[in-house]
Write a protein that holds these residues in place. Structure first.
Motif, PDB file in Angstrom:
ATOM      1  N   TYR A  47      12.633   3.697  -1.957  1.00 49.09           N
ATOM      2  CA  TYR A  47      12.795   5.131  -2.237  1.00 49.09           C
ATOM      3  C   TYR A  47      12.048   5.997  -1.222  1.00 49.09           C
ATOM      4  CZ  TYR A  47      14.616   3.280  -6.574  1.00 49.09           C
ATOM      5  OH  TYR A  47      15.344   2.572  -7.492  1.00 49.09           O
ATOM      6  N   LEU A  48      12.160   5.634   0.054  1.00 49.00           N
ATOM      7  CA  LEU A  48      11.472   6.387   1.099  1.00 49.00           C
ATOM      8  C   LEU A  48      12.337   7.506   1.673  1.00 49.00           C
ATOM      9  CD1 LEU A  48       9.598   3.481   2.899  1.00 49.00           C
ATOM     10  CD2 LEU A  48       8.725   5.113   1.219  1.00 49.00           C
ATOM     11  N   TRP A  49      13.611   7.533   1.291  1.00 48.72           N
ATOM     12  CA  TRP A  49      14.464   8.656   1.655  1.00 48.72           C
ATOM     13  C   TRP A  49      15.459   8.895   0.539  1.00 48.72           C
ATOM     14  CZ3 TRP A  49      17.465   6.690   6.582  1.00 48.72           C
ATOM     15  CH2 TRP A  49      18.222   5.568   6.277  1.00 48.72           C
ATOM     16  N   ASP A  50      16.102  10.063   0.590  1.00 46.41           N
ATOM     17  CA  ASP A  50      17.038  10.410  -0.475  1.00 46.41           C
ATOM     18  C   ASP A  50      18.462  10.066  -0.053  1.00 46.41           C
ATOM     19  OD1 ASP A  50      17.903  12.478   1.217  1.00 46.41           O
ATOM     20  OD2 ASP A  50      16.778  14.028   0.142  1.00 46.41           O
ATOM     21  N   ASP A  51      19.425  10.441  -0.888  1.00 47.06           N
ATOM     22  CA  ASP A  51      20.822  10.108  -0.625  1.00 47.06           C
ATOM     23  C   ASP A  51      21.375  10.791   0.627  1.00 47.06           C
ATOM     24  OD1 ASP A  51      20.878   8.496  -2.844  1.00 47.06           O
ATOM     25  OD2 ASP A  51      21.691  10.049  -4.168  1.00 47.06           O
ATOM     26  N   GLU A  57       9.554  12.294  -1.149  1.00 51.00           N
ATOM     27  CA  GLU A  57       8.126  12.620  -1.200  1.00 51.00           C
ATOM     28  C   GLU A  57       7.259  11.429  -0.766  1.00 51.00           C
ATOM     29  OE1 GLU A  57       4.903  14.056  -4.491  1.00 51.00           O
ATOM     30  OE2 GLU A  57       6.933  14.854  -4.673  1.00 51.00           O
ATOM     31  N   PRO A  58       7.508  10.219  -1.323  1.00 52.24           N
ATOM     32  CA  PRO A  58       6.714   9.071  -0.857  1.00 52.24           C
ATOM     33  C   PRO A  58       6.963   8.746   0.624  1.00 52.24           C
ATOM     34  CG  PRO A  58       7.917   8.501  -2.855  1.00 52.24           C
ATOM     35  CD  PRO A  58       8.372   9.852  -2.436  1.00 52.24           C
ATOM     36  N   GLY A  59       8.197   8.930   1.076  1.00 53.26           N
ATOM     37  CA  GLY A  59       8.514   8.681   2.483  1.00 53.26           C
ATOM     38  C   GLY A  59       7.787   9.642   3.399  1.00 53.26           C
ATOM     39  N   TYR A  60       7.753  10.912   3.000  1.00 51.81           N
ATOM     40  CA  TYR A  60       7.039  11.918   3.785  1.00 51.81           C
ATOM     41  C   TYR A  60       5.539  11.614   3.794  1.00 51.81           C
ATOM     42  CZ  TYR A  60       5.093  16.285   5.416  1.00 51.81           C
ATOM     43  OH  TYR A  60       4.374  17.212   6.127  1.00 51.81           O
ATOM     44  N   LYS A  64       3.424  10.897   7.112  1.00 47.99           N
ATOM     45  CA  LYS A  64       2.254  11.719   7.434  1.00 47.99           C
ATOM     46  C   LYS A  64       1.008  10.844   7.638  1.00 47.99           C
ATOM     47  CE  LYS A  64       0.031  14.656   4.549  1.00 47.99           C
ATOM     48  NZ  LYS A  64      -0.079  15.720   3.562  1.00 47.99           N
ATOM     49  N   LEU A  65       0.799   9.879   6.741  1.00 52.09           N
ATOM     50  CA  LEU A  65      -0.349   8.976   6.888  1.00 52.09           C
ATOM     51  C   LEU A  65      -0.268   8.177   8.185  1.00 52.09           C
ATOM     52  CD1 LEU A  65      -0.698   7.595   3.245  1.00 52.09           C
ATOM     53  CD2 LEU A  65      -2.302   9.108   4.447  1.00 52.09           C
ATOM     54  N   GLY A  66       0.939   7.726   8.520  1.00 57.19           N
ATOM     55  CA  GLY A  66       1.126   6.977   9.762  1.00 57.19           C
ATOM     56  C   GLY A  66       0.836   7.821  10.984  1.00 57.19           C
ATOM     57  N   LYS A  67       1.295   9.072  10.967  1.00 55.47           N
ATOM     58  CA  LYS A  67       1.049   9.973  12.099  1.00 55.47           C
ATOM     59  C   LYS A  67      -0.428  10.309  12.223  1.00 55.47           C
ATOM     60  CE  LYS A  67       4.885  11.201  14.161  1.00 55.47           C
ATOM     61  NZ  LYS A  67       5.090  10.894  15.553  1.00 55.47           N
ATOM     62  N   LEU A  68      -1.080  10.575  11.090  1.00 57.36           N
ATOM     63  CA  LEU A  68      -2.484  10.980  11.116  1.00 57.36           C
ATOM     64  C   LEU A  68      -3.435   9.828  11.443  1.00 57.36           C
ATOM     65  CD1 LEU A  68      -2.663  13.373   8.021  1.00 57.36           C
ATOM     66  CD2 LEU A  68      -2.939  14.006  10.428  1.00 57.36           C
ATOM     67  N   TYR A  69      -3.217   8.689  10.808  1.00 54.06           N
ATOM     68  CA  TYR A  69      -4.186   7.592  10.893  1.00 54.06           C
ATOM     69  C   TYR A  69      -3.685   6.375  11.666  1.00 54.06           C
ATOM     70  CZ  TYR A  69      -6.277  10.429   7.262  1.00 54.06           C
ATOM     71  OH  TYR A  69      -6.811  11.478   6.564  1.00 54.06           O
ATOM     72  N   GLY A  70      -2.404   6.368  11.980  1.00 51.79           N
ATOM     73  CA  GLY A  70      -1.817   5.232  12.692  1.00 51.79           C
ATOM     74  C   GLY A  70      -1.074   4.322  11.734  1.00 51.79           C
ATOM     75  N   ASN A  79      -0.928   2.167   1.350  1.00 55.45           N
ATOM     76  CA  ASN A  79       0.067   3.000   0.671  1.00 55.45           C
ATOM     77  C   ASN A  79       1.461   2.399   0.753  1.00 55.45           C
ATOM     78  OD1 ASN A  79      -0.891   5.835  -0.448  1.00 55.45           O
ATOM     79  ND2 ASN A  79      -2.246   5.227   1.220  1.00 55.45           N
ATOM     80  N   LEU A  80       1.768   1.732   1.860  1.00 54.75           N
ATOM     81  CA  LEU A  80       3.049   1.031   1.971  1.00 54.75           C
ATOM     82  C   LEU A  80       3.102  -0.129   0.975  1.00 54.75           C
ATOM     83  CD1 LEU A  80       5.780   0.660   3.381  1.00 54.75           C
ATOM     84  CD2 LEU A  80       4.599  -0.735   5.097  1.00 54.75           C
ATOM     85  N   LYS A  81       2.005  -0.875   0.875  1.00 53.18           N
ATOM     86  CA  LYS A  81       1.936  -1.982  -0.087  1.00 53.18           C
ATOM     87  C   LYS A  81       2.078  -1.463  -1.518  1.00 53.18           C
ATOM     88  CE  LYS A  81      -1.111  -4.759   2.830  1.00 53.18           C
ATOM     89  NZ  LYS A  81      -2.455  -5.359   2.942  1.00 53.18           N
ATOM     90  N   ASN A  82       1.470  -0.325  -1.806  1.00 52.08           N
ATOM     91  CA  ASN A  82       1.593   0.305  -3.118  1.00 52.08           C
ATOM     92  C   ASN A  82       3.064   0.623  -3.406  1.00 52.08           C
ATOM     93  OD1 ASN A  82       1.945   3.173  -4.464  1.00 52.08           O
ATOM     94  ND2 ASN A  82       0.082   2.284  -5.349  1.00 52.08           N
ATOM     95  N   GLN A  83       3.771   1.106  -2.404  1.00 55.10           N
ATOM     96  CA  GLN A  83       5.194   1.442  -2.563  1.00 55.10           C
ATOM     97  C   GLN A  83       6.007   0.183  -2.852  1.00 55.10           C
ATOM     98  OE1 GLN A  83       5.713   4.654  -2.605  1.00 55.10           O
ATOM     99  NE2 GLN A  83       7.915   4.657  -2.836  1.00 55.10           N
ATOM    100  N   PHE A  84       5.678  -0.920  -2.174  1.00 57.83           N
ATOM    101  CA  PHE A  84       6.355  -2.189  -2.451  1.00 57.83           C
ATOM    102  C   PHE A  84       6.114  -2.616  -3.902  1.00 57.83           C
ATOM    103  CE2 PHE A  84       6.844  -3.093   2.109  1.00 57.83           C
ATOM    104  CZ  PHE A  84       8.064  -3.733   2.109  1.00 57.83           C
ATOM    105  N   LEU A  85       4.863  -2.539  -4.332  1.00 57.73           N
ATOM    106  CA  LEU A  85       4.513  -2.995  -5.679  1.00 57.73           C
ATOM    107  C   LEU A  85       5.160  -2.151  -6.756  1.00 57.73           C
ATOM    108  CD1 LEU A  85       0.744  -3.858  -5.157  1.00 57.73           C
ATOM    109  CD2 LEU A  85       2.531  -5.467  -5.875  1.00 57.73           C
ATOM    110  N   LEU A  86       5.067  -0.842  -6.640  1.00 58.38           N
ATOM    111  CA  LEU A  86       5.504   0.033  -7.728  1.00 58.38           C
ATOM    112  C   LEU A  86       6.964   0.469  -7.592  1.00 58.38           C
ATOM    113  CD1 LEU A  86       2.221   2.105  -8.156  1.00 58.38           C
ATOM    114  CD2 LEU A  86       2.948   0.038  -9.356  1.00 58.38           C
ATOM    115  N   ALA A  87       7.305   1.178  -6.544  1.00 60.08           N
ATOM    116  CA  ALA A  87       8.688   1.647  -6.383  1.00 60.08           C
ATOM    117  C   ALA A  87       9.640   0.483  -6.119  1.00 60.08           C
ATOM    118  CB  ALA A  87       8.774   2.672  -5.254  1.00 60.08           C
TER     119      ALA A  87
END
Length: 184
Positions: A47-51, A57-60, A64-70, A79-87
């Motif tokens: 669910y990192l992008w819409d139709d 929101e999670p994709g953005y 943003k985290l990737g751009k800011l922190y790498g 946060n990516l691992k969290n997305q795998f686990l939950l979403a």
């Protein structure tokens, strides 16, 4: 042509590289089809992008985290691992796997995977690709999930090399999984 004329690639290497981009691979997929089948499906699944193909929101948030922190930063990867686990519902699958395997004696990862596949099939939780199944025999269900879980650190390697303990099942890293699930 430029790489061949500069001496970076031989003609044969250049042709092979070009062939990988436009010709089907051994499974019948060209590069773009393989990309669409695997990468784009993953974005949908998490669910990192819409139709409409816009970041959700999670994709953005991940972008943003990737751009800011790498994109290799702990913050982004957690946060990516969290997305795998939950979403992506891997937590549900891990819990089902743990509940199924506890107090049962499996001799190998393959034994556990095959028995769990039968269990999930009996529950009607597996959608089989009938055409592929008839051509190749029974699909290897959950093979890539196990690889993913190991690589994301959901399975501990503290008690065994591959995270599997005969007679116990997978050695899930519950402390890490709990930490990742508690992220905002």
């Amino acid at each position: 042509r430029e790489q061949v004329s500069n001496g970076e690639l031989s003609t044969d290497e250049a042709l092979k590289k070009l062939q990988q981009k436009i010709d089907p691979d051994l499974k019948g997929d060209c590069y773009s089809t393989s990309y669409k089948k695997n990468f784009l499906t993953l974005l949908n699944h998490l669910y990192l992008w819409d139709d409409d193909g816009r970041l959700s929101e999670p994709g953005y948030r991940l972008h943003k985290l990737g751009k800011l922190y790498g994109y290799n930063s702990k913050l982004f990867l957690d946060n990516l691992k969290n997305q795998f686990l939950l979403a992506g519902k891997h937590l549900d699958l891990i819990l089902d796997m743990h509940e199924f395997s506890v107090k049962r004696n499996f001799s190998s990862i393959n034994d556990l995977r095959n028995q769990f596949t039968l269990h999930y099939d009996n529950l009607g939780k597996i959608k089989w690709n009938k055409n592929k199944r008839e051509k190749e025999g029974q699909n290897e269900q959950f093979r890539y999930e196990f690889i993913l879980w190991r690589n994301l650190g959901f399975i501990s390697k503290a008690n065994s090399k591959d995270g599997f303990i005969p007679g116990v099942g997978f050695d899930f890293d519950w402390k890490e999984i709990t930490r990742l699930c508690s992220l905002d």
